[in-house]
Design a protein around this motif. Sequence first.
Motif, mmCIF file in Angstrom:
data_model
loop_
_atom_site.group_PDB
_atom_site.id
_atom_site.type_symbol
_atom_site.label_atom_id
_atom_site.label_comp_id
_atom_site.label_asym_id
_atom_site.label_seq_id
_atom_site.Cartn_x
_atom_site.Cartn_y
_atom_site.Cartn_z
ATOM 1 N N PHE A 46 51.110 62.919 58.453
ATOM 2 C CA PHE A 46 51.559 64.285 58.780
ATOM 3 C C PHE A 46 50.395 65.268 58.714
ATOM 4 N N THR A 47 49.621 65.178 57.634
ATOM 5 C CA THR A 47 48.528 66.142 57.462
ATOM 6 C C THR A 47 47.457 65.988 58.541
ATOM 7 N N LEU A 48 47.212 64.739 58.990
ATOM 8 C CA LEU A 48 46.234 64.524 60.056
ATOM 9 C C LEU A 48 46.711 65.138 61.373
ATOM 10 N N ILE A 49 47.989 64.954 61.671
ATOM 11 C CA ILE A 49 48.545 65.501 62.918
ATOM 12 C C ILE A 49 48.608 67.018 62.842
ATOM 13 N N ASP A 50 48.935 67.534 61.656
ATOM 14 C CA ASP A 50 49.109 68.976 61.499
ATOM 15 C C ASP A 50 47.787 69.701 61.242
ATOM 16 N N GLY A 51 46.710 68.941 61.088
ATOM 17 C CA GLY A 51 45.405 69.557 60.903
ATOM 18 C C GLY A 51 45.143 70.100 59.513
ATOM 19 N N VAL A 52 45.825 69.569 58.501
ATOM 20 C CA VAL A 52 45.610 70.018 57.123
ATOM 21 C C VAL A 52 44.327 69.379 56.595
ATOM 22 N N PRO A 53 43.406 70.143 56.011
ATOM 23 C CA PRO A 53 42.152 69.580 55.479
ATOM 24 C C PRO A 53 42.420 68.522 54.413
ATOM 25 N N SER A 54 41.646 67.460 54.436
ATOM 26 C CA SER A 54 41.847 66.368 53.488
ATOM 27 C C SER A 54 41.671 66.812 52.044
#
Length: 425
Positions: free
Chosen positions: A31-39
Amino acid sequence: MALALLFIILFLLLIAGAPVAVALGVASLAFTLIDGVPSMVVLHRMVGGIDSFPLIAVPFFIMAGHLMNSAGVTTKIFAFARSAVGWMYGGLGHVNVGASIIFAGMSGAAVADAGGLGNIEIKAMREAGYDTDFSVGITAASSTIGPIIPPSLPLVVYGVIADTSIGQLFAAGLIPGLLMAFSLMIMVAVYAKIRNYPRDDRFRLNVFLKAFVQAILPLFTPIIIVGGILFGIFTPTEAAIAAVVYSLFLGLVVYRTLNFKRILRVSMDTVETTASIMMIVAASTIFAWILTSEQVAQSFANELLGFTDNKTAILLIMMLIVLVVGCFMETIAAITILTPVLLPVAMTVGVDPVHFGIILILNLMIGLLTPPVGMVLYVLAKVSDVPFERCVVATAPFLVPLISVLLLLTFIPELSMWLPTKLYR
């Protein structure tokens, strides 16, 4: 789209048999990768989720329970319970429940109760002529008392996630735990009447006093833990540390049943169990953050309240959801996933977070007695050398008193809220 993918990946990984922590972590990462959330945000959230002082209690309560088992304390607890209630019809069934009440104040985990006391209880009941199915069924059902009567590992985890007082949760669990025991003892009495189960000889004061003297030091463990917390002597975390110190004192100094090899094995078991719990908590933290940021809980609340605004109906729907989830998911994982979604809805209709925590945990304890997960059933199948399927059938009748208590607690909140209200509010 990303939110739908989150749940699809989670569901597929769970169905495939992936560990819950892995399933939560991979789904959240996708989800975070698709939504562009920083690692770095993801890592920060996960580390922050386990950077909690109350969670320190988890490994110490786990270790205290393992130490008590390894030190042979369970046999003394069983002997004391037998001397106290073994004279009743179906005596060893009542002893089974009574021993679980006492051990509940030490371990705080249903699986520890089933594994520690279960072997002793089932063996004694078989030798006394009790049916194997009855022995397994009452042992499984009584083990669920452990996480309700304090100390309780599930309540600690719930308290951290729900940001609710663990001391109040512990106080709220006392009366419900005793109600569970009372309902199971009624069930034992019914079985004893129908099947003409035996009982020990009449109550003998000298036998009781002898067993009490032998068990008095272990009996101080729940007094130290529960009494210390309820009267403000120390926090739940400090109580957990005190329980470990006292367990070591009993095993090393008093009974001298512990040695370096046993302590090392207990420590390794504690590390393994704690690591699995912490991984679930860390992964569920980022999962819960996603649900909060995407307003999933609010959307669920709106949908449910749009369907009905009746408090009774909403509670029944939520309890049914928890019961179904509990059949398929391990307790700690279910708490970490369900709490962020269901608690806001419960609070919207006026349910206290402490009250909700008790009915949530009890509901999930019932899940431990149902397939396909049913961790308590798997443990007892191994301990009793009875097939898993037979354990399921044997335990089924004992779900009736437990579900009855769950309904009582759900719709009569005073049963769980009276004590914390008197002590803390």
